[in-house]
Motif scaffolding. Structure first.
Motif, PDB file in Angstrom:
ATOM      1  N   UNK A   1       0.734  -1.207   0.151  1.00 50.93           N
ATOM      2  CA  UNK A   1      -0.094   0.029   0.159  1.00 50.93           C
ATOM      3  C   UNK A   1       0.867   1.274  -0.107  1.00 50.93           C
ATOM      4  N   UNK A   2       2.040   1.243  -0.748  1.00 49.25           N
ATOM      5  CA  UNK A   2       2.622   2.482  -0.946  1.00 49.25           C
ATOM      6  C   UNK A   2       3.117   2.546  -2.446  1.00 49.25           C
TER       7      UNK A   2
ATOM      8  N   UNK B   1      -5.763   1.153  -6.807  1.00 47.36           N
ATOM      9  CA  UNK B   1      -5.066   1.151  -5.751  1.00 47.36           C
ATOM     10  C   UNK B   1      -3.807   2.362  -5.571  1.00 47.36           C
TER      11      UNK B   1
ATOM     12  N   UNK C   1      -4.766   5.966  -6.252  1.00 48.36           N
ATOM     13  CA  UNK C   1      -5.417   6.445  -5.125  1.00 48.36           C
ATOM     14  C   UNK C   1      -4.302   6.860  -4.227  1.00 48.36           C
ATOM     15  N   UNK C   2      -3.633   6.013  -4.027  1.00 47.82           N
ATOM     16  CA  UNK C   2      -2.396   6.120  -3.034  1.00 47.82           C
ATOM     17  C   UNK C   2      -1.399   7.501  -3.404  1.00 47.82           C
TER      18      UNK C   2
ATOM     19  N   UNK D   1      -2.573  10.085  -4.765  1.00 48.92           N
ATOM     20  CA  UNK D   1      -3.351  11.355  -4.545  1.00 48.92           C
ATOM     21  C   UNK D   1      -2.510  12.291  -3.595  1.00 48.92           C
ATOM     22  N   UNK D   2      -2.863  13.427  -3.772  1.00 50.17           N
ATOM     23  CA  UNK D   2      -2.225  14.545  -2.458  1.00 50.17           C
ATOM     24  C   UNK D   2      -2.952  14.424  -1.393  1.00 50.17           C
ATOM     25  N   UNK D   3      -2.389  14.412  -0.235  1.00 49.17           N
ATOM     26  CA  UNK D   3      -3.293  14.452   0.880  1.00 49.17           C
ATOM     27  C   UNK D   3      -3.849  15.976   1.305  1.00 49.17           C
ATOM     28  N   UNK D   4      -5.159  15.906   1.428  1.00 48.39           N
ATOM     29  CA  UNK D   4      -6.019  16.903   1.718  1.00 48.39           C
ATOM     30  C   UNK D   4      -6.580  16.856   3.346  1.00 48.39           C
ATOM     31  N   UNK D   5      -5.795  17.369   4.158  1.00 48.48           N
ATOM     32  CA  UNK D   5      -5.978  17.321   5.424  1.00 48.48           C
ATOM     33  C   UNK D   5      -5.382  18.160   6.472  1.00 48.48           C
ATOM     34  N   UNK D   6      -5.886  18.518   7.580  1.00 44.79           N
ATOM     35  CA  UNK D   6      -5.012  19.606   8.469  1.00 44.79           C
ATOM     36  C   UNK D   6      -4.860  18.955   9.804  1.00 44.79           C
ATOM     37  N   UNK D   7      -5.391  17.533   9.901  1.00 41.22           N
ATOM     38  CA  UNK D   7      -5.309  16.656  11.123  1.00 41.22           C
ATOM     39  C   UNK D   7      -3.786  16.441  11.470  1.00 41.22           C
TER      40      UNK D   7
END
Lengths: 181, 181, 181, 181, 181, 181
Positions: B48-49, B169, B172-173, B175-181
């Motif tokens: 999954x990388x 897969x 999908x992996x 994709x750019x991260x869209x998060x501020x967590x």
């Protein structure tokens, strides 16, 4: 039967180095949709680096006090430290082992989303709240450069960071090594 | 006495993300010299990388079906997942623990060659077969860019990748991260 | 689509210290119901103890030769070493990571059955075949006591055990410690 | 060339909980045969149990002072903590990684002997010296029962145990748990 | 009481890949201030890489012979391999477990200094001695480029590196991978 | 400064398999002395055994609901899962990493008490409350024997155990193995 079956529970995971206003906004937003939420403190085993200055215990304290400051009902959330593991394939089972049952995961991270989707969880990308400023990277950058980091985070978190000399710690860690050992 | 003493057995190790025509050619070539071969699936714990999209189990399935497709006698090979370990000094003992006895190792990786040489194994660099195209990096690059990745790998491997939505897969992996967590 | 969707695949797990006639009977029985089976070599990391004298690699060799001796079609099984892990909660994900997709698990062990049932697998208790004699414990007992262990296991396994001096190894390990270090 | 090739080096491994007169006698005896010896402190990661009260660091200190007390030339030995590992098959490589090159191993433990023999080391069973009294088990038994443990161990070791309140520690650990948590 | 309470003991930690004249100078300097020193061999589990070519055992041998060459009293130092651990928060306890009691740590590394300061140790930055040349990086660079690496390290270390074909090892590891596996 | 310095915080650790009335009584008692308490869920990585049937996540849920049932102010406690670690010497640092700062530890376990005392914490043995009945061992014994386990634990915990089929799980795990694999 109702606790497991009827309670709507969702999970959010973040490193929270440190907790900032963006975390609080996402948590509030998620609580509009869920009965209870699980807040995972990611990379719990890492601390004392520039990117991860605070221990899991310090982050649990910060988050707890910040949620109290924001009057969020403590019976509606669980704060759980989550250590990284070597195998992505085991990550979902690892999270499941350490958390109350849940069916939704809130994440903007493609790896997390892919892994939970493959395990048949509902995956939701949470909205962004002033992401440019409300980000751990920006908070740490300001700490290193004497910027106004305090305005990006809850007051109670500022207080804890001062109590534990957090800014001194990150500046100290940022020094150049002077050694030939 | 003959199993251990007389059977000539050699080992090949690759991450096989995914299996491609180059792997098949090297395996065929090696089987000309050896009675039996051990095929180690390297970095078995990683999946999954972008660089390692497939699980060990998926890679075992792919390799197994690809060798059947190529009519290679299954009594002449062993497919064994090999997880990475932290200490290079323990690597040879780790491989030895998980494999039938062997005396030759086929590898083009300097670290693997050095470690096995220090442990008195015969080390052989296998020939290259259209290396520019037949490489995991190239296959994954084409997957991400809608190129013709299918022509670089056995038909049975293509089928499995489609069955498990492997291209989705990896995209999908990526994709750019869209998060501020 | 058929490989993943249509192929009926089941998994059996055993420590196989060593492989005996009971294992072969269960494998043959399971192959009547399944298209393909995955044979997991349990406790793969353990060796050189009285209860677990043989390495995973030795057990893979034994099983492979025994199945060939019994004319079992090698395109219908996968032999995969499975190391123990500390957390029962992660065991199913660990097995899944290392194996081709499967839907049925054959086991008589309550823990294994419980864990796979909680993860929605079909769990089947395989029939017993002369369990009193065909058991690893009995084979090892006879090895230590110069009994007729050979009649309990396939001929090819006997041969490998002799090649690797397996009986000497288990007797040696059974000696009393003479040391004050 | 002479350091590696000509220096005769042998290895002894013991848990040394604590160091006693038997250890000293075996070390002296071994130094008659070898130019240099490696003394491995086994189960280095274990401490604070009845069977293993002392940390590796405390045991290194004890051994070092005891050998000085016995006028043993410090240029002739290496004291090296060795943590246990899960896989017997990796034990020899693990010891080899942490020690200067050696060719002989002194041990009365069948597992250690078997593992090193399989790796082509010379294995020697050291003689026993008043084993009934000079044993870690006996020393710890006397500590718990106010017996004369001091006469079984070197004076310098007694002194260190008193400095670190070692007898109090082992007695404390031996208490019955009083808890319902 | 005096061993623990009165002996002034300090700790130095370095990867020592390999030991060079700078290490020797720092050790001599530290021995002017301390009764005894503990010399930790850092990243003990890493070997066979360009940055970390030597095993812990080889480095222990080198350091031991180098200190003898420099006539440093062996009753005044302890050489102890220290493996890396994943959690910075556990590092001080890990070092403490493996070493005799000490109160001062000599280091120029900000992380080490921060961690020990938080645990109330005295932290001292050792002086530098011709740091540009006396550095592991420089020694390894010269080994790869046929430079005069011998003049940067003690004679006894040169001898050991030659005995174990250390320069050949690092050059071999530096080769480009030629493989499509 | 007050959060860290003035808040009196104490820590209790238990496996809580499952939470029973004794735990609640001890927690109430401790809250009389402390401003805030940290409740560590011990052996967090273990589940699905007779002695440890429930996962950490299930135990967190149980404890959380039980404390709400007993009207204990949630702003005064932290519930934190604590996995076991191999080295006793690292235990205190491990707990410290995962928890807000605290100065007192409540425990009746000699090992825990010894380790925290050596690290200069205040150690307090909590009082016992009907220990014969209010014990995890007794609750699990009654579950296996159809006894009245419900009266030993809070109502909300009973409810969760029923929701997750906890009694079926422990009975299932208690079955005799029927297998020759």
């Amino acid at each position: 039967m109702e606790v497991v079956v009827i309670t709507k529970r969702g999970t959010l995971i973040g490193r929270m180095q440190p907790i900032h206003n963006g975390h609080i906004s996402v948590i509030k937003e998620t609580l509009k949709e869920m009965d209870e939420i699980i807040i995972g403190i990611g990379s719990a085993q890492i601390s004392h680096t520039i990117e991860n200055p605070f221990t899991a215990g310090e982050r649990i304290l910060m988050l707890s006090k910040a949620l109290t400051e924001h009057n969020i009902d403590p019976s509606r959330y669980y704060i759980i430290p989550l250590e990284d593991i070597a195998c992505n394939s085991l990550w979902v089972a690892h999270v499941k082992m350490l958390t109350p049952p849940f069916t939704k995961i809130y994440s903007g991270n493609p790896l997390v989303k892919e892994l939970f989707q493959e395990n048949h969880y509902d995956v939701i990308t949470p909205p962004l709240f002033n992401r440019k400023e409300y980000s751990g990277t920006e908070v740490r950058r300001r700490m290193l450069n004497n910027g106004n980091w305090e305005k990006l985070i809850p007051k109670s978190v500022t207080k804890i960071i001062k109590d534990i000399n957090g800014v001194e710690r990150i500046k100290y860690l940022n020094q150049k090594e002077v050694s030939q050992l």
